[in-house]
Design an enzyme around this catalytic site. Structure first.
Site, mmCIF file in Angstrom:
data_model
loop_
_atom_site.group_PDB
_atom_site.id
_atom_site.type_symbol
_atom_site.label_atom_id
_atom_site.label_comp_id
_atom_site.label_asym_id
_atom_site.label_seq_id
_atom_site.Cartn_x
_atom_site.Cartn_y
_atom_site.Cartn_z
ATOM 1 N N LYS A 298 -8.225 36.591 -18.568
ATOM 2 C CA LYS A 298 -9.645 36.503 -18.264
ATOM 3 C C LYS A 298 -10.071 37.613 -17.313
ATOM 4 C CE LYS A 298 -10.181 32.827 -20.738
ATOM 5 N NZ LYS A 298 -11.043 32.803 -21.934
ATOM 6 N N ASP B 24 -10.729 39.057 -21.929
ATOM 7 C CA ASP B 24 -11.854 38.209 -22.337
ATOM 8 C C ASP B 24 -12.794 38.019 -21.160
ATOM 9 O OD1 ASP B 24 -13.572 36.330 -23.350
ATOM 10 O OD2 ASP B 24 -12.053 34.781 -23.682
ATOM 11 N N GLU C 34 -12.989 41.118 -25.353
ATOM 12 C CA GLU C 34 -13.685 39.978 -25.958
ATOM 13 C C GLU C 34 -14.945 39.587 -25.194
ATOM 14 O OE1 GLU C 34 -12.578 35.268 -26.834
ATOM 15 O OE2 GLU C 34 -11.009 36.811 -26.831
ATOM 16 N N GLU D 227 -17.156 33.443 -30.805
ATOM 17 C CA GLU D 227 -16.921 32.029 -30.489
ATOM 18 C C GLU D 227 -18.218 31.287 -30.213
ATOM 19 O OE1 GLU D 227 -15.757 30.925 -26.118
ATOM 20 O OE2 GLU D 227 -14.649 32.726 -26.631
ATOM 21 N N ASP E 148 -15.253 29.692 -34.310
ATOM 22 C CA ASP E 148 -14.607 28.432 -33.956
ATOM 23 C C ASP E 148 -15.128 27.397 -34.935
ATOM 24 O OD1 ASP E 148 -13.828 25.957 -32.845
ATOM 25 O OD2 ASP E 148 -13.754 26.827 -30.840
ATOM 26 N N HIS F 15 -11.498 31.299 -32.246
ATOM 27 C CA HIS F 15 -11.481 30.848 -30.854
ATOM 28 C C HIS F 15 -11.031 29.401 -30.782
ATOM 29 C CE1 HIS F 15 -13.659 28.380 -27.814
ATOM 30 N NE2 HIS F 15 -13.147 29.274 -26.990
ATOM 31 N N GLU G 218 0.751 24.738 -19.468
ATOM 32 C CA GLU G 218 0.428 24.821 -18.040
ATOM 33 C C GLU G 218 -0.973 24.303 -17.716
ATOM 34 O OE1 GLU G 218 3.770 27.749 -18.427
ATOM 35 O OE2 GLU G 218 2.126 27.021 -19.671
#
Length: 362
Positions: free
Chosen positions: A162, A191, A217, A243, A266, A293, A318
């Protein structure tokens, strides 16, 4: 065959710690499960979100399709997509998507086939990329590098991080660190989640040009087609977006910009499987690849069914304490960086209700 009943159940559970991208912070995971029951005992599963508006529209749409033939998904899609009455893009399209998923699940189960085979079947293993690199409390640059290198050690051949919450120069420093941590042979994507202005995106894109970024992105807001064209003309990195785009009409317009090299529909948002397959064909006709996405479970069969599916987004354990326990069949990354599509009949999204029960909210 007829649809005789619809059930909608929603779940919510907390993340181990909040995760933040360029614009948003997420503290919980939410899941909606739509079940369409038929008079022949076959039940279709659709997956949705749980946002205000989406829930009400799903309930309204389900009422409208009782008594209809689930095999006639085009007729149902046409009935529910009514811009004058319910709107043309947004929560109404997300609601329609969940129902469309369930219709195709019924078709595949009746055929006793995995959905990707019913849709045409292009392959059984899908290349993946792992999404991480969020802004999380207490994680400095060292922690970011360790995180991304950890995905590679578990088999990832591509990773995404990110950007957009810091200045372009500071985020470029994060990208440089990650590239050094993962080495030169792993694909690296960034992104921004629409966080930049077009001029900041150009600055950032120029800063990271030497770090072999595979794609950049959502640099700007999804309707800023002019901004995307300016960025594409100024930055030597492929843009990816989609997305937040809706229906084949939105992707027609996005493709027309000639600014975006990789499309990211998506299927949970853009109109379900019916519309996703049309978008994929439209992209193929323009020589563009699809990297959908979001939730890998809902897109595995779709990417396995099309010839221009490049990679699937994979969210690691995670960030979700329920990872591996939400669905009855949860594939993990293979040693070669791919994911194998579940071979069970249907769309592979059968919920693990025993595990989910304690998080039921409606």
């Amino acid at each position: 065959m007829k649809i005789i009943k619809a059930e909608i159940t929603y779940y919510r559970w907390p993340r181990p710690q909040p995760i933040t991208n360029g614009l948003h912070t997420y503290t919980d995971v939410t899941l909606g499960v739509v079940k369409l029951h038929t008079d022949e005992g076959v039940t279709g599963i659709g997956i949705s979100g749980a946002k205000p508006g989406e829930k009400e529209l799903i309930a309204t749409f389900c009422e409208q399709i009782i008594g209809m033939n689930p095999f006639m998904s085009e007729a149902i899609w046409k009935k529910l997509w009514n811009p004058k009455i319910s709107g043309r893009r947004g929560m109404e399209t997300r609601a329609l998507s969940a129902i469309d998923f369930a219709l195709w699940d019924i078709k595949a189960k009746v055929a006793n086939l995995p959905l990707y085979v019913l849709l045409g079947g292009a392959r059984e293993r899908i290349p993946t990329y792992v999404t991480g690199g969020y802004y999380t409390p207490g994680k400095g640059l060292d922690g970011l590098g360790e995180e991304m290198a950890g995905y590679v050690s578990r088999g990832a051949r591509a990773v995404k991080m990110k950007v957009g919450a810091l200045s372009p120069r500071d985020d470029a420093a994060r990208v440089k660190l990650v590239r050094e941590a993962i080495g030169p042979d792993v694909k690296l994507m960034v992104d921004a989640n629409c966080a930049y202005t077009y001029y900041d995106a150009i600055s950032f894109g120029r800063f990271v040009a030497d770090y072999d970024v595979f794609w950049f992105e959502e640099p700007v807001q999804p309707d800023d087609y002019e901004g995307m064209k300016k960025i594409a003309a100024a930055v030597p990195v492929t843009l990816a977006s989609g997305e937040n785009e809706y229906t084949k009409h939105g992707f027609r317009d996005l493709i027309a910009t000639q600014a975006v090299g990789i499309l990211q529909p998506d299927a949970r948002y853009t109109g379900g499987i019916t519309e996703f397959m049309k978008i994929a064909a439209l992209a193929q006709a323009h020589g563009l690849d699809i990297c959908p996405h979001g939730d890998q479970q809902t897109h595995l069969h779709l990417l396995a069914a099309i010839p221009n599916g490049l990679m699937i987004e994979f969210y690691p354990k995670e960030f979700d304490p329920m990872w591996g326990r939400v669905y009855l069949n949860t594939p993990d990354i293979n040693d070669d960086g791919t994911v194998t599509v579940p071979g069970v009949p249907g769309n592979g999204c059968e919920p693990n209700e025993k595990e989910l029960q304690k998080y039921k909210v409606a």
